[in-house]
Design a protein around this motif. Structure first.
Motif, PDB file in Angstrom:
ATOM      1  N   ASP B  93       0.844  -1.209   0.000  1.00  0.00           N
ATOM      2  CA  ASP B  93       0.000   0.000   0.000  1.00  0.00           C
ATOM      3  C   ASP B  93       0.873   1.251   0.000  1.00  0.00           C
ATOM      4  O   ASP B  93       0.590   2.228  -0.698  1.00  0.00           O
ATOM      5  CB  ASP B  93      -0.898   0.034   1.242  1.00  0.00           C
ATOM      6  N   TYR B  94       1.915   1.200   0.823  1.00  0.00           N
ATOM      7  CA  TYR B  94       2.790   2.368   0.926  1.00  0.00           C
ATOM      8  C   TYR B  94       3.464   2.657  -0.410  1.00  0.00           C
ATOM      9  O   TYR B  94       3.491   3.804  -0.872  1.00  0.00           O
ATOM     10  CB  TYR B  94       3.843   2.136   2.012  1.00  0.00           C
ATOM     11  N   GLU B  96       2.446   1.760  -3.330  1.00  0.00           N
ATOM     12  CA  GLU B  96       1.414   2.213  -4.285  1.00  0.00           C
ATOM     13  C   GLU B  96       1.111   3.687  -4.087  1.00  0.00           C
ATOM     14  O   GLU B  96       0.935   4.442  -5.043  1.00  0.00           O
ATOM     15  CB  GLU B  96       0.118   1.410  -4.092  1.00  0.00           C
ATOM     16  N   TYR B  97       1.068   4.072  -2.843  1.00  0.00           N
ATOM     17  CA  TYR B  97       0.781   5.471  -2.490  1.00  0.00           C
ATOM     18  C   TYR B  97       1.890   6.387  -3.037  1.00  0.00           C
ATOM     19  O   TYR B  97       1.618   7.390  -3.689  1.00  0.00           O
ATOM     20  CB  TYR B  97       0.704   5.553  -0.964  1.00  0.00           C
ATOM     21  N   ILE B  98       3.131   6.001  -2.790  1.00  0.00           N
ATOM     22  CA  ILE B  98       4.261   6.817  -3.263  1.00  0.00           C
ATOM     23  C   ILE B  98       4.309   6.796  -4.799  1.00  0.00           C
ATOM     24  O   ILE B  98       4.595   7.820  -5.431  1.00  0.00           O
ATOM     25  CB  ILE B  98       5.608   6.317  -2.669  1.00  0.00           C
ATOM     26  N   ALA B 100       1.827   6.584  -6.834  1.00  0.00           N
ATOM     27  CA  ALA B 100       0.808   7.519  -7.332  1.00  0.00           C
ATOM     28  C   ALA B 100       1.320   8.950  -7.222  1.00  0.00           C
ATOM     29  O   ALA B 100       1.123   9.766  -8.128  1.00  0.00           O
ATOM     30  CB  ALA B 100      -0.482   7.351  -6.541  1.00  0.00           C
ATOM     31  N   LEU B 101       1.988   9.235  -6.121  1.00  0.00           N
ATOM     32  CA  LEU B 101       2.534  10.593  -5.946  1.00  0.00           C
ATOM     33  C   LEU B 101       3.654  10.874  -6.945  1.00  0.00           C
ATOM     34  O   LEU B 101       3.923  12.026  -7.283  1.00  0.00           O
ATOM     35  CB  LEU B 101       3.062  10.778  -4.522  1.00  0.00           C
ATOM     36  N   LYS B 102       4.296   9.803  -7.400  1.00  0.00           N
ATOM     37  CA  LYS B 102       5.364   9.981  -8.383  1.00  0.00           C
ATOM     38  C   LYS B 102       4.814   9.974  -9.804  1.00  0.00           C
ATOM     39  O   LYS B 102       5.578  10.015 -10.767  1.00  0.00           O
ATOM     40  CB  LYS B 102       6.424   8.896  -8.204  1.00  0.00           C
ATOM     41  N   GLY B 103       3.519   9.845  -9.911  1.00  0.00           N
ATOM     42  CA  GLY B 103       2.883   9.962 -11.224  1.00  0.00           C
ATOM     43  C   GLY B 103       2.863   8.677 -12.025  1.00  0.00           C
ATOM     44  O   GLY B 103       2.615   8.707 -13.238  1.00  0.00           O
TER      45      GLY B 103
END
Lengths: 415, 297
Positions: B93-94, B96-98, B100-103
């Motif tokens: 999850d972590y 995936e979260y990062i 998404a933030l990295k585009g």
């Protein structure tokens, strides 16, 4: 959108968020039920036995006894109720209903009591504000009951806002617009509204606790160092955090308020919600709404207040490097309206309480009490009724603090 | 591809953490060496754009990183020395979260996360909460997040802290493979971690840049200053008081072999040794001897 989805998922996976949301739901139901437990009735049955009723059975008993009083409160019905009251007390030679022999009040006065609500207030002395006993009222004057009420509002405003003719004019105009005659459907008490206020305040506190670590926890744990180095780790992430917190808080408040209203109305009876606000609060209350509308209006205004408070909390969070500080500051602002209301003189507290984001759902200084009160904010010949000011302030504050939170998060640097 | 650090300084209230450092980072692995408190982390935070320099400028291909903003962060990867995770997140999850933030798109993200979890040997624990992982595992999660977007500029602040020897070797191999045509800057005070993978090194002390160069160039600075001799074990303490001893090794017959730093040989039987990067480091940071740097075998 992906970031928002993941942020929502993250927040909803947090134990703290889940526990607080479940607690908010449970409290909504519990608080909606509590006013029922305070209902108490007592009467003597045909065999001469004293019967005590509590809870739902008490509500049912009183509704049954007062069924005849339900409906439109015409001046004629009020006059008849006053005359019946006076006849009853004269018959027993007493000046107050509590001096009546055992069982007489329940038999004679209880059925007409809803129609007597506000009669004494309408005839209050214009100089002292002292209300007479019903026995002192000339029932013939009641033919023009609603004109007397309008006159009472004028004298009340002259006492409450002696130096503000604009407020006096505004109040008189508002009251003239209120639909008359009023309606009354007995069974519900103002305690139901008080508890909706408590429910709103608790939910507000829970939402603020959920929102307070939004940014500060990242600063404190150091995870912010990684997040803000990513492509979308600044404005986009700040907006995602903001929107997800507002969504969760808004949804929580909406669900809790709905649950509360549905539960309370189911317990007390939906027909009670058709009662005019003036037949539960002051007879000269300025709002042209019934109790049901008051419940939903209060819920809507409370929602705005919660969103404004959450927005403000997010701004605080974006400025604090520690979760404890952000939580303490946010909670302090939540209870500020209560403290200010009690500690500061009227005009000043009215101004401050109207501006603070938590004012809509605070204890004592909430929009519920503002709607049932006669306070105006006066400036340069203008007078604004405080509920309008509270709602207006919240509408401005939600985007304002949201913008400031995003800006503050983006410009945050490590030192 | 070039990252220019131009006369960068950082002044805190009562301390100048970085003093007028200029450095031009080109593709390859760079070692940023310095004792604790030398200013490595401050310099890295400024390169990461999360701390503003008091003066000076940092530019990527001639454009200030502040001006590049999102564009710079898009090609940037950063592992801070100390960092936190959201307690509620599992490893996947972590990441995936990062991601998404990295585009990264959903598909890209899943593929890349799988690759990295394999590379940092975390596949087995990918569904575990990060808060329940060991320090070394958390560090590897940090390394994985930094590599998610295949950054052109990768900044790793003390990346090997908490890793066991096997993990350190795997990390070095992973980085060597990754560093082709990229700028990788690794800060550490553990010289062997970068000695063999970094082509160039910069050594800083008290916020000042002392030396910059390739491993060979820097090692040359210590030539003729590294010696070895064998002494009776009972006299080691006497030598320790007088010499900068790099390492000690017990020999047969109650004797100990010592490797020391000095301008001239201290004993007649001392022989000159080929210097290593660690020798230069200890020459420049003599106070570090005895702080875990000296090896005893």
């Amino acid at each position: 959108m992906e970031i928002l989805k993941l942020e929502l998922k993250r927040m909803l996976k947090s134990k703290l968020t889940l526990i607080l949301l479940v607690l908010a739901l449970l409290f909504s139901i519990l608080l909606a039920y509590l006013p029922v437990t305070y209902c108490y009735s007592n009467y003597t049955d045909e065999a001469g036995n004293e019967v005590n009723l509590t809870g739902i059975s008490s509500i049912a008993y009183e509704k049954k006894r007062q069924a005849a009083a339900s409906g439109i409160v015409t001046p004629e019905r009020v006059q008849q109720a006053v005359e019946d009251y006076q006849d009853c007390l004269n018959q027993y030679g007493v000046a107050e209903s509590y001096n009546l022999p055992k069982g007489v009040y329940e038999q004679e006065i209880l059925p007409i009591a809803p129609l007597l609500h506000g009669v004494k207030e309408a005839f209050a002395d214009s100089d002292t504000g002292m209300a007479p006993a019903i026995m002192e009222i000339d029932s013939q004057q009641l033919k023009d009951y609603y004109s007397i009420c309008e006159g009472r509002l004028v004298s009340l405003m002259a006492m409450e806002q002696p130096d503000n003719p604009a407020a006096q004019r505004r109040a008189a105009k508002m009251y003239r617009k209120v639909e008359k005659p009023f309606k009354v459907y007995p069974g519900m008490t103002s305690t139901v509204m008080d508890y909706q206020n408590i429910m709103g305040f608790l939910t507000l506190m829970f939402c603020v606790v959920i929102a307070s670590p939004a940014f500060s926890v990242d600063y404190q744990s150091g995870s912010d160092d990684i997040l803000r180095c990513t492509k979308y780790g600044r404005t986009n992430l700040a907006i995602a955090k903001l929107v997800s917190t507002l969504l969760i808080s808004g949804a929580a408040f909406a669900v809790c308020s709905t649950l509360y209203i549905l539960t309370a109305n189911s317990l007390f009876g939906w027909e009670c919600t058709k009662t005019s606000i003036q037949m539960m609060y002051s007879i000269v209350t300025l709002a042209e709404i019934n109790i049901g509308e008051l419940q939903w209006l209060f819920a809507a205004a409370g929602m705005l207040s919660v969103l404004a408070s959450v927005s403000f909390t997010l701004f605080i969070s974006s400025r604090c490097k520690s979760t404890v500080v952000s939580l303490a500051a946010a909670l302090a602002f939540c209870i500020a309206p209560v403290v200010i209301y009690m500690a500061l003189p009227g005009t000043l507290s009215a101004w401050i309480c109207s501006i603070l984001p938590a004012s809509g759902t605070s204890i004592q200084a909430s929009i519920l009490y503002a709607i049932t009160d006669f306070q105006f904010l006066n400036f340069g010949g203008f007078a604004v009724w405080t509920p309008y000011a509270v709602v207006g302030a919240c509408i401005i504050e939600i985007p304002l603090f949201a913008f400031l939170a995003v800006r503050s998060y983006c410009s945050h640097t490590v030192n | 591809m070039e990252l220019q650090i131009d006369h960068v300084s950082k002044q805190f209230k009562d301390k100048k953490a970085v003093n007028n450092i200029s450095l031009k980072l080109t593709p390859g692995v760079w070692g940023l060496l310095g004792a604790n408190g030398a200013g490595k982390t401050t310099l890295m935070r400024m390169i990461a754009g999360i701390m503003q320099p008091t003066s000076g400028n940092i530019a990527y291909d001639g454009v200030p990183i502040k001006k590049l903003g999102e564009q710079y962060r898009n090609i940037f990867g950063y592992l801070p020395q100390e960092f936190g995770f959201y307690q509620e997140f599992i490893v996947r999850d972590y990441l995936e979260y990062i991601a998404a933030l990295k585009g990264l798109s959903g598909r890209q993200s899943r593929r890349r996360i799988h690759e990295l979890l394999e590379q940092v040997s975390l596949l087995e624990v990918c569904n575990k909460k990060i808060s329940r992982l060991s320090g070394g595992m958390k560090r590897r999660v940090g390394i994985a997040q930094a590599l998610l977007n295949n950054p052109e500029v990768l900044i790793l602040d003390e990346p090997t802290g908490g890793l066991d020897p096997g993990e350190r070797v795997r990390f070095r191999n992973l980085l060597s493979e990754f560093a082709q045509n990229r700028i990788v800057l690794i800060s550490t005070h553990i010289v062997p971690d970068v000695e063999y993978i970094a082509a160039c090194h910069a050594m800083i002390k008290d916020g000042n840049l002392l030396v910059v160069g390739t491993t060979e160039e820097l090692v040359r600075l210590a030539e003729g200053k590294v010696w070895s001799c064998t002494v009776p074990t009972g006299t080691v303490q006497k030598y320790e008081d007088k010499l900068q001893i790099v390492s000690l090794r017990n020999e047969d017959g109650g004797r100990t072999s010592i490797r020391y730093l000095a301008e001239r040989p201290y004993t007649a039987d001392s022989v000159s040794m080929a210097p290593r990067l660690e020798d230069l480091y200890l020459l420049l940071f003599p106070q570090n001897i005895g702080e875990g740097s000296r090896r005893h075998s």
